[in-house]
Design an enzyme around this catalytic site. Structure first.
Site, PDB file in Angstrom:
ATOM      1  N   GLU A 138      -7.072   4.996   7.789  1.00 40.62           N
ATOM      2  CA  GLU A 138      -6.767   6.351   7.236  1.00 40.62           C
ATOM      3  C   GLU A 138      -7.894   7.079   6.690  1.00 40.62           C
ATOM      4  OE1 GLU A 138      -2.816   5.628   5.563  1.00 40.62           O
ATOM      5  OE2 GLU A 138      -1.983   5.164   7.562  1.00 40.62           O
ATOM      6  N   GLY A 171       2.608   2.360  10.738  1.00 36.64           N
ATOM      7  CA  GLY A 171       3.461   3.373  10.457  1.00 36.64           C
ATOM      8  C   GLY A 171       4.221   3.679  11.739  1.00 36.64           C
ATOM      9  N   LYS A 174       0.273   4.141  -0.396  1.00 40.90           N
ATOM     10  CA  LYS A 174      -0.390   5.615   0.233  1.00 40.90           C
ATOM     11  C   LYS A 174      -0.229   6.637  -0.648  1.00 40.90           C
ATOM     12  CE  LYS A 174      -0.096   3.342   4.695  1.00 40.90           C
ATOM     13  NZ  LYS A 174      -0.073   3.735   6.187  1.00 40.90           N
ATOM     14  N   SER A 225       3.336  -2.015  10.152  1.00 36.62           N
ATOM     15  CA  SER A 225       4.473  -2.088  10.522  1.00 36.62           C
ATOM     16  C   SER A 225       5.275  -3.618  10.202  1.00 36.62           C
ATOM     17  CB  SER A 225       4.991  -1.815  12.213  1.00 36.62           C
ATOM     18  OG  SER A 225       4.731  -0.503  12.452  1.00 36.62           O
ATOM     19  N   ASN A 249       0.941  -1.154  -0.065  1.00 36.93           N
ATOM     20  CA  ASN A 249      -0.068  -0.026   0.100  1.00 36.93           C
ATOM     21  C   ASN A 249       0.990   1.320  -0.095  1.00 36.93           C
ATOM     22  OD1 ASN A 249      -1.754   2.235   0.445  1.00 36.93           O
ATOM     23  ND2 ASN A 249      -2.330   1.446   2.638  1.00 36.93           N
ATOM     24  N   GLU A 270      -5.540  -4.560  10.587  1.00 40.74           N
ATOM     25  CA  GLU A 270      -4.521  -3.412  10.998  1.00 40.74           C
ATOM     26  C   GLU A 270      -4.721  -2.835  12.068  1.00 40.74           C
ATOM     27  OE1 GLU A 270      -2.303  -2.495   6.798  1.00 40.74           O
ATOM     28  OE2 GLU A 270      -4.210  -1.254   7.052  1.00 40.74           O
ATOM     29  N   HIS A 293      -9.549   1.529   4.792  1.00 38.31           N
ATOM     30  CA  HIS A 293      -8.157   1.729   5.509  1.00 38.31           C
ATOM     31  C   HIS A 293      -8.599   2.642   6.498  1.00 38.31           C
ATOM     32  CE1 HIS A 293      -4.340   2.812   6.448  1.00 38.31           C
ATOM     33  NE2 HIS A 293      -3.835   1.606   5.856  1.00 38.31           N
TER      34      HIS A 293
HETATM   35  P1  PGA Z   1       2.822   0.434   7.824  1.00 35.39           P
HETATM   36  O1  PGA Z   1       1.265   0.503   6.819  1.00 35.39           O
HETATM   37  O2  PGA Z   1       3.366  -0.996   7.142  1.00 35.39           O
HETATM   38  O3  PGA Z   1       3.548   1.580   7.092  1.00 35.39           O
HETATM   39  O4  PGA Z   1       2.647   0.277   9.148  1.00 35.39           O
HETATM   40  C1  PGA Z   1       0.601  -0.458   6.716  1.00 35.39           C
HETATM   41  C2  PGA Z   1      -0.837   0.248   6.241  1.00 35.39           C
HETATM   42  O5  PGA Z   1      -1.396   1.038   6.559  1.00 35.39           O
HETATM   43  O6  PGA Z   1      -1.499  -0.561   5.186  1.00 35.39           O
END
Ligand code: PGA
Length: 254
Positions: free
Chosen positions: A100, A174, A12, A214, A10, A168, A98
């Site tokens: 976010e 992140g 982003k 992560s 992803n 997640e 997601h």
């Molecule tokens: P990350 O993000 O691997 O940077 O923690 C995962 C995601 O949000 O899909």
């Protein structure tokens, strides 16, 4: 029940044309080098890079996905992108719900379910994301939250061929923090149980449940070897070819 491990990136809101194409070409080359693999690969760049990335992936077994979609096929929705447009750009997958987007755009379970259903209509597979916040985790509500999100955001006609679930934990995205392997397996097993209740045992056993938050080359094996973890949704580490490929290689599944 054999579920094919999915290694999904992803990206982003990252990548301009030149670096997006480079990244896609790098992933394509490495996946080609791996030859026969048990894993399926997916990259989800921003909308602006979809067609260029599609071209850069040519000849490699790496699927293309988008990061969001509108539930209508077309019309007066300024700034939105329809499932048919994604299909037209060469996508096979789209991420919906997601955390976010749930947070930044106040997306509800109901809206996410509509988006997933619209994706199916266009012949796209939906990667439906769920996961608890730190506050919810600390209050012992993780399973309740994930159950509510599954019941609300997974359409009734979801099945193993049109849907992938991504668990997640919001606090792990992140941050470099992760749940323990035991915690992840507990949630994934609980999610599969809820899916079985909602969609039937057969569908639940065929549906892939990814872990995200992560995921790095160093912890890939720990998470991806768990019985109910069928792949990873990778944010930060998917922006580096070496890390993305190392996650696949270290997982022990590919
Ligand atoms: P990350 O993000 O691997 O940077 O923690 C995962 C995601 O949000 O899909």
């Amino acid at each position: 029940m054999a579920r094919k491990t999915l290694i999904a990136g992803n990206w982003k809101m990252n990548g301009l044309l030149a670096d997006g194409v480079d990244l896609a070409k790098g992933v394509a080359a490495e996946v080609k080098k791996m030859g026969k693999t048990q894993c399926e690969f997916l990259v989800c760049p921003p909308f602006t890079l979809l067609t260029a990335v599609k071209k850069a992936l040519r000849g490699a077994k790496v699927a293309l996905g988008a990061q969001d979609v509108h539930f209508n096929a077309k019309g007066a929705h300024t700034g939105d992108i329809s499932p048919l447009m994604l299909k037209d750009a060469g996508c096979q997958y789209v991420i919906v719900g997601h955390s976010e987007r749930r947070a930044d755009h106040k997306e509800s379970d109901e809206l996410i379910s509509k988006k997933a259903a619209a994706a199916y209509e266009a012949g796209l597979k939906a990667v439906i994301c769920i996961g608890e916040t730190l506050e919810e985790r600390e209050a012992g509500k993780t399973i309740d939250v994930c159950t509510r999100q599954i019941l609300g955001s997974v359409p009734d006609n979801a099945d193993g061929s049109n849907t992938v679930i991504a668990y997640e934990p919001v606090w792990a995205i992140g941050t470099g923090k992760t749940p323990t392997a035991e915690d992840v397996e507990e949630v994934h097993a609980a999610v599969r149980k809820v899916l079985a209740k909602k969609l039937g045992k057969g569908n639940a056993n065929k549906m892939r449940i990814l872990y995200g938050g992560s995921v790095k080359p160093g912890n890939a094996k720990e998470f991806l070897s768990l019985p109910d973890v069928d792949g990873a949704l990778i944010g930060g580490a998917s922006l580096k070819v070496e890390d993305f490929i190392a996650i696949a290689k270290n997982s022990g599944q590919c």
